[in-house]
Write an enzyme that holds these catalytic residues in place. Structure first.
Site, PDB file in Angstrom:
ATOM      1  N   PHE A   1     -14.339  -3.292   1.393  1.00 55.06           N
ATOM      2  CA  PHE A   1     -15.551  -2.061   1.029  1.00 55.06           C
ATOM      3  C   PHE A   1     -15.488  -1.579  -0.449  1.00 55.06           C
ATOM      4  O   PHE A   1     -16.431  -1.218  -1.083  1.00 55.06           O
ATOM      5  CB  PHE A   1     -15.147  -0.815   1.878  1.00 55.06           C
ATOM      6  CG  PHE A   1     -14.965  -1.039   3.319  1.00 55.06           C
ATOM      7  CD1 PHE A   1     -16.112  -1.758   3.855  1.00 55.06           C
ATOM      8  CD2 PHE A   1     -13.897  -0.418   3.792  1.00 55.06           C
ATOM      9  CE1 PHE A   1     -15.641  -1.960   5.303  1.00 55.06           C
ATOM     10  CE2 PHE A   1     -13.760  -0.706   5.382  1.00 55.06           C
ATOM     11  CZ  PHE A   1     -14.761  -1.580   5.764  1.00 55.06           C
TER      12      PHE A   1
ATOM     13  N   HIS B   1      -5.460  -3.382   2.270  1.00 53.48           N
ATOM     14  CA  HIS B   1      -5.978  -4.241   3.265  1.00 53.48           C
ATOM     15  C   HIS B   1      -6.649  -5.175   2.897  1.00 53.48           C
ATOM     16  O   HIS B   1      -7.593  -5.591   3.485  1.00 53.48           O
ATOM     17  CB  HIS B   1      -6.737  -3.249   4.358  1.00 53.48           C
ATOM     18  CG  HIS B   1      -6.061  -1.945   4.905  1.00 53.48           C
ATOM     19  ND1 HIS B   1      -5.520  -1.174   4.297  1.00 53.48           N
ATOM     20  CD2 HIS B   1      -5.615  -1.787   6.205  1.00 53.48           C
ATOM     21  CE1 HIS B   1      -4.925  -0.372   4.865  1.00 53.48           C
ATOM     22  NE2 HIS B   1      -4.902  -0.685   6.221  1.00 53.48           N
TER      23      HIS B   1
ATOM     24  N   ARG C   1      -1.525  -4.487   3.852  1.00 52.13           N
ATOM     25  CA  ARG C   1      -1.443  -3.681   4.824  1.00 52.13           C
ATOM     26  C   ARG C   1      -0.052  -3.884   5.231  1.00 52.13           C
ATOM     27  O   ARG C   1       0.895  -2.986   5.552  1.00 52.13           O
ATOM     28  CB  ARG C   1      -2.414  -3.880   5.972  1.00 52.13           C
ATOM     29  CG  ARG C   1      -1.872  -2.964   7.123  1.00 52.13           C
ATOM     30  CD  ARG C   1      -3.188  -3.348   8.258  1.00 52.13           C
ATOM     31  NE  ARG C   1      -2.848  -2.168   9.295  1.00 52.13           N
ATOM     32  CZ  ARG C   1      -2.668  -2.702  10.589  1.00 52.13           C
ATOM     33  NH1 ARG C   1      -2.580  -3.789  10.839  1.00 52.13           N
ATOM     34  NH2 ARG C   1      -2.137  -1.908  11.307  1.00 52.13           N
TER      35      ARG C   1
ATOM     36  N   ASP D   1      -8.043  -5.714  13.113  1.00 52.75           N
ATOM     37  CA  ASP D   1      -9.486  -5.308  12.933  1.00 52.75           C
ATOM     38  C   ASP D   1     -10.285  -6.778  12.910  1.00 52.75           C
ATOM     39  O   ASP D   1     -11.366  -6.430  13.060  1.00 52.75           O
ATOM     40  CB  ASP D   1      -9.383  -4.618  11.699  1.00 52.75           C
ATOM     41  CG  ASP D   1      -9.079  -3.207  11.912  1.00 52.75           C
ATOM     42  OD1 ASP D   1      -8.882  -2.619  13.090  1.00 52.75           O
ATOM     43  OD2 ASP D   1      -8.956  -2.407  10.958  1.00 52.75           O
TER      44      ASP D   1
ATOM     45  N   ARG E   1       0.742  -1.170   0.032  1.00 48.66           N
ATOM     46  CA  ARG E   1       0.112  -0.001   0.127  1.00 48.66           C
ATOM     47  C   ARG E   1       1.016   1.178  -0.120  1.00 48.66           C
ATOM     48  O   ARG E   1       0.693   2.301  -0.750  1.00 48.66           O
ATOM     49  CB  ARG E   1      -0.889  -0.086   1.342  1.00 48.66           C
ATOM     50  CG  ARG E   1      -0.171  -0.009   2.407  1.00 48.66           C
ATOM     51  CD  ARG E   1      -1.304   0.082   3.560  1.00 48.66           C
ATOM     52  NE  ARG E   1      -0.746  -0.196   4.945  1.00 48.66           N
ATOM     53  CZ  ARG E   1      -1.103   0.311   6.117  1.00 48.66           C
ATOM     54  NH1 ARG E   1      -1.569   1.098   5.957  1.00 48.66           N
ATOM     55  NH2 ARG E   1      -0.260   0.032   7.136  1.00 48.66           N
TER      56      ARG E   1
ATOM     57  N   GLU F   1     -18.693   4.286  -0.240  1.00 51.61           N
ATOM     58  CA  GLU F   1     -17.894   3.670  -1.301  1.00 51.61           C
ATOM     59  C   GLU F   1     -18.527   3.449  -2.677  1.00 51.61           C
ATOM     60  O   GLU F   1     -18.151   3.451  -3.894  1.00 51.61           O
ATOM     61  CB  GLU F   1     -17.423   2.357  -0.839  1.00 51.61           C
ATOM     62  CG  GLU F   1     -16.369   2.451   0.294  1.00 51.61           C
ATOM     63  CD  GLU F   1     -17.088   2.773   1.697  1.00 51.61           C
ATOM     64  OE1 GLU F   1     -18.588   2.360   1.641  1.00 51.61           O
ATOM     65  OE2 GLU F   1     -16.419   2.939   2.670  1.00 51.61           O
TER      66      GLU F   1
END
Lengths: 309, 278
Positions: A83, A109, A167, A117, A10, A58
């Site tokens: 998302f 991610h 990530r 998470d 990322r 989104e």
């Protein structure tokens, strides 16, 4: 591969995007309130007038990108993979892929390596969802060098592209002068005991396993399938012919992902037994990225064990 | 070509309605109710308001139209054919295999279609993207987006409305075809959507309410939306679902149903009489 030199894909994406912005004025970047995590904030800082933060919306973001592309813009759209490919699936399908609009969806991610998470944020079905869409190209880069090449290269393709980014920081695998081509896998080594097909974060795990196995006189080859669609059929068939076993390993569900894609090629062209390592029809969970790679048996040790079985 | 005479525009709207009935009858499939309710709006847009040239459907400086309620494709195709984008003959093949006139509009198949739509709630986001694109390019285009009142039950519509307002898209004009009905009944009963005017106003829109079958009112509304700076506009067009065909008017059952031969003949007779009356 220098395992000490680690960069998250990322981060590579954010840096490459800011560089691409210099070269191409029609590159526009959209984010949904995650620009500090997706690293599009690097571009935003440099080109504030070409950055659109749509807020936590989104589905709307995909549609806006579609509209912008009809004006000759090249929108790069970012949010977390869950998302993008999940929440906005129908928007990607109907407003981007069906009209074949020039939108680049760079989702960060992805996979269980999101870590703490947990399941809600760990996208394990995106390769499956995205590669089934007509007109879509699906890329899953494995390191910094490759990601940077991919981000510029896809700006030359005039159709939708999905890029799957991770990530955590992972080893830099490739030298700067490495040649890449969309639709071509990259073979590491010529071992004939097994082929390990990997993609994204599992490529460096597979390469580490390859080293360890070498010490035990077991020679495997590792193939980086960063281009999921189009996929390198020729190389897959060649490896099936030349090696004793075929193993696939991915930070993704074994349903519909890399393993399935390899099976599709081999079952039609050169029927071969395929051993799929990945997330086995279950959701993820909280933990540290390396703990999760171990827990879900897709890390170096799990690959070594599998080959030794 | 800008037509300003009200009677002439009314006749065009009536021609569009006749084509809609022909299309849906020939296909024995399609959505007549909502197509008939937006015919006057489309006639005014394509023959009085929009800066377009059917000979150059891809011209960059053209105004854009997004039919967010894509199932009303019969109305859009009829309008485009009437305006000269393609032959009216092609309307006969609507929804048939090998026809470019798909059930829902396809940007790559039909000249004049500016966005692929069909899954409700998505067109307005694309229109917002176009309006931003036009501003970035200083292209000076206006972007029109027609949404249904059932359609605005989709949450994405309100995400797009928020974005339109935040980005000060005064080049965006949303038209709400407010016919009050959706497949399963009245909009206020099925989805529970009320106070539409207030909702758009609170999202920062310039709200104009008109009789969506009154050509003069529609022209006035579009002209006044053009004058409004810094904020997007929405024209709430109060319409009648199935407008122009007596037995289809205000009947939710005609949302997505084709007439049989007898109904077809009656519908065409009614519409042709109206035309003559003008």
């Amino acid at each position: 591969m220098n395992i000490e030199n680690k960069i998250a894909t990322r981060q590579s994406y954010g840096e490459a995007l800011a560089e691409l912005g210099e070269k191409k004025e029609n590159v526009i970047v959209l984010d949904a309130d995650l620009s500090s995590a997706t690293k599009t904030n690097i571009f935003a800082k440099k080109f504030p007038n070409r950055f659109i933060n749509v807020g936590i919306a989104e589905q709307n973001m995909m549609g806006i990108a579609a509209g912008l592309s009809t004006y000759g813009k090249i929108p790069y759209v970012s949010t977390f993979a869950v998302f993008a490919a999940g929440r906005a699936y129908d928007q990607i399908r109907t407003s981007i892929c069906y009209p074949n609009l020039n939108v680049k969806i760079c989702a960060t991610h992805a996979g269980i390596t999101v870590g703490e998470d947990g399941a809600t944020h760990q996208m394990l079905e995106d390769i499956s969802l995205m590669r089934t869409l007509p007109n879509m190209t699906v890329i899953s880069p494995s390191d910094d060098t490759q990601t940077k090449w991919v981000i510029e290269e896809i700006s030359k393709i005039k159709s939708p592209v999905y890029v799957r980014l991770a990530r955590p920081a992972t080893p830099v695998i490739y030298e700067e002068n490495q040649k890449f081509e969309i639709g071509k896998g990259i073979q590491h080594g010529n071992g004939t005991d097994a082929t390990i097909f990997a993609t994204g974060v599992t490529v460096s795990e597979a390469l580490k396993a390859q080293e360890e196995l070498k010490n035990k006189n077991i020679n495997v080859r590792v193939v980086d399938i960063f281009s999921i669609k189009p996929i390198d059929k020729e190389l897959i068939i060649k490896c099936a012919k030349e090696t004793k076993r075929i193993i696939t390993v991915e930070d993704h569900s074994i349903i519909g992902g890399l393993g399935s894609a390899i099976c599709e090629v081999l079952s039609e062209e050169y029927p071969t037994k395929v051993e799929r390592m990945g997330i086995k029809d279950t959701f993820g969970k909280s933990g540290k990225a390396d703990e999760l790679l171990k827990y879900f048996k897709i890390d170096k040790n799990a690959i070594v064990e599998r080959v030794l079985q | 070509m800008k037509i300003t005479k009200v009677e002439a525009l009314e006749n065009i709207a009536n021609e569009i309605r006749i084509s809609i009935i022909e299309e849906v009858y020939n296909a024995q499939s399609g959505h007549p109710g909502g197509s008939l309710s937006c015919s006057d709006i489309l006639a005014v847009l394509y023959f009085n308001q929009m800066n377009i040239d059917p000979k150059r459907p891809d011209a960059k400086e053209r105004d854009r139209f997004v039919l967010s309620k894509g199932h009303c494709s019969p109305a859009l195709y009829a309008t485009l054919a009437e305006r000269g984008y393609f032959s009216k003959e092609l309307l006969k093949d609507f929804r048939k295999l090998e026809s470019n006139l798909q059930g829902h509009p396809d940007i790559n198949k039909v000249p004049g279609v500016d966005m692929t739509t069909g899954s409700l709630g998505q067109g307005l986001s694309a229109a917002v993207g176009m309006a931003i694109g036009s501003k970035m390019e200083s292209a000076g285009c206006r972007v029109y987006c027609l949404v249904g009142d059932g359609e605005i039950e989709e949450g994405q519509i309100w995400e797009a409305a928020m974005a339109a307002s935040k980005n000060k898209l005064d080049n965006l004009c949303v038209i709400l075809d407010h016919n009050g009905l959706q497949i399963d009944g009245k909009v206020e009963d099925v989805g529970g959507l009320t106070d539409i005017k207030e909702k758009f106003a609170s999202f920062g829109f310039n709200v104009i309410e008109v009789d969506g079958h009154n050509i003069e009112n529609l022209i006035y509304a579009f002209d006044s939306a053009k004058q409004k700076k810094e904020v997007p506009s929405v024209i709430i067009a109060n319409t009648i679902k199935g407008k122009g065909v007596s037995f289809m008017e205000n009947e939710a059952s005609w949302h997505g149903k084709a007439p049989n031969e007898e109904q077809y003949k009656q519908a065409i007779t009614e519409l042709k009489l109206k035309h003559f009356a003008n």
